[in-house]
Design a protein around this motif. Structure first.
Motif: not given
Length: 539
Positions: A265, A269, A272-273, A300, A317-318, A321, A324-325
């Motif tokens: 995970s 992340v 994606l980031y 992260t 979108g970020i 993300l 959620a993280w």
């Protein structure tokens, strides 16, 4: 020459017709009757169960009859003719022997048409009239608790409550003795030891213990039914509550699968980031957010360790993300913290084996048993290969450690507490052991199902009275109350074997992994600092 006629009047009554001009005193005749029990080795009980009508034709009663303290049911009839008892009763004086503690006296019985046994023999209503019985016990029994203080031995427990109820109901006193050799009793070289041996040799009137019914025992003694308890045989040992602390202690809260998924995970992340930052790098330059791959890595990792990172994402979108993280990291950190705290305070019980086969395959474990129990005969003669293997292991262990056959419950418990020792015992005793001692565990198998009974010598005259009284006591429900009292008298310690006390300290072994991580981090930071210093100096 003494002349008399001894006739049976009814199934439970005799009368002695004494001929006139008898030269030998009546007391000598009755003394010979009295001596029957003393020479019969507990196979007769004339003293208490027989009833005697003595017909006198001379009109005199020898005063020495007062010495008949053991013969309890004697009535003297002064008859005027030598006729049948029924015809003589209306014309005679009736005197009955009455015992008051240690004294004996004669008491006149008035005749009427309602004359019965209770009037002729008043001792009947007093049962055994304080007769003293010899009762054999064994401290190895799960139903008897033996304590010694100031050289005074005291017995308590379920069987003692039952004995006191029998004594009060049947009106007898008792003396408690223990067998010199053995416990319950097994057959060795053709001779019985323990309680069974005492019953066979008729050395005691009652065996007060949880004796298991066995066909061989039944040949030399009688059991009192119904059983006082239905028991089964299990194995008890000391559980290993402490998982040894290792370098992996701080990793214990999560399984390997969870750690792998967290790592996946985190990488997901990060990718994606990073991809999102490449897309929007030139579009949003005024936002406070990571601008390099290093910044994304730091965000992260720091958020995963609850360090936080002050960012303001540029796009929706970020933001989604990141939200959620961060929510995921909150859950993960909370779960890890809670489980780590539990790992330091609560020690899970570890079962070294879960079956008899696994126990037999554990060479570090010795197995013990009481040598006088019926289970020894079961293991010796069983057709079950595992039972025979277990008996062979016990015999082999006894060569280096004779105490595996110890008859002392205290010695056996000490061996259990020291660990690497399994003890074969019945369920009632195992429950007692586990209540009085911490950190014990049972294997959870049934080696044998055994009804536990009291015992008496073969053909004992008291068997009927004991059985009838015990049946009445059982139906009254008093057994359950006695068992509750028995359990209440056990010493129940506060067990801290699975949970640390509040004041106990966490040892270095418990958290050495954390210090290892800190040392590794300091070392890495030091190397990085040195590299940056040289980089800035030469560039």
């Amino acid at each position: 020459m003494e002349e008399y006629h001894l006739r049976q009047y009814r199934n439970d009554m005799f009368y002695l017709d004494i001929i006139e001009n008898m030269k030998i005193p009546l007391s000598l005749t009755m003394q010979s009757v009295k001596r029957i029990d003393s020479s019969s080795n507990r196979t007769t009980d004339f003293n208490y169960h027989s009833k005697w009508l003595v017909l006198l034709h001379s009109g005199n009663i020898d005063t020495s009859v007062y010495s008949l303290d053991n013969l309890h049911n004697v009535a003297f009839i002064n008859a005027v003719c030598n006729s049948e008892v029924q015809k003589s009763i209306g014309e005679m004086t009736i005197m009955t022997l009455v015992h008051h503690g240690t004294t004996t006296s004669l008491q006149r019985v008035p005749y009427n048409k309602y004359l019965n046994n209770n009037a002729l023999f008043p001792a009947l209503k007093y049962g055994y009239n304080k007769r003293k019985l010899v009762v054999s016990v064994t401290p190895a029994s799960a139903f008897i608790l033996k304590t010694t203080k100031n050289n005074m031995t005291k017995y308590t427990g379920f069987c003692i409550y039952l004995l006191e109820a029998l004594a009060n109901t049947l009106n007898f006193t008792y003396e408690l003795v223990e067998p010199e050799h053995g416990t319950w009793g097994v057959l060795i070289n053709g001779s019985w030891n323990g309680l069974v041996g005492q019953m066979k040799r008729r050395e005691a009137d009652l065996a007060l213990a949880d004796l298991t019914i066995n066909i061989n025992r039944s040949k030399v003694m009688d059991f009192l039914l119904p059983p006082i308890y239905y028991d089964y045989v299990d194995i008890i040992y000391k559980e290993d509550n402490n998982i040894p602390s290792t370098w992996m202690t701080l990793l214990r809260p999560f399984s390997a699968t969870v750690f792998i998924l967290i790592a996946v995970s985190t990488v997901g992340v990060f990718v994606l980031y990073s991809a999102a930052m490449v897309v929007i790098r030139n579009k949003y330059t005024c936002r406070k957010e990571p601008r390099t791959v290093t910044d994304v890595v730091w965000f992260t990792i720091s958020s995963l360790f609850k360090q936080g990172y002050n960012i303001n994402p540029s796009t929706h979108g970020i933001r989604i993300l990141v939200s959620a993280w961060l929510l995921f990291t909150v859950i993960i950190v909370a779960e890890y913290t809670a489980n780590l705290a539990a790992a330091f305070t609560v020690r899970p019980g570890v079962k070294p084996f879960a079956s008899l086969r696994q126990l037999l395959d554990s060479p570090e474990y010795k197995i013990g048993i009481f040598p006088g129990s019926i289970t020894t005969m079961l293991l010796k003669n069983s057709d079950n290969p595992e039972y025979r293997e277990m008996w062979a292991k016990i015999v082999e262990d006894s060569k280096t450690d004779p105490d595996v056959f110890s008859e002392s419950s205290t010695n056996q418990m000490k061996k259990i507490k020291r660990g690497n020792y399994a003890f074969i015992r019945n369920d009632g005793a195992i429950r007692t052991y586990m209540k009085e001692n911490c950190g014990l565990q049972r294997l959870g198998i049934t080696l044998d199902w055994q009804p536990a009974c009291l015992g008496v010598p073969e053909h004992s005259t008291m068997k009927y009275d004991f059985v009838q009284t015990m049946r009445w006591l059982e139906t009254s429900g008093i057994y359950e109350y006695w068992w509750f009292l028995h359990q209440s008298n056990l010493k129940t310690p506060i067990c801290l074997s699975r949970q640390r006390s509040v004041s106990s300290s966490i040892t270095l072994d418990d958290i050495k992994t954390g210090f290892a991580f800190l040392g590794a981090g300091i070392g890495a930071a030091f190397v990085s600092l040195v590299v940056e210093i040289f980089k800035n100096r030469y560039h």
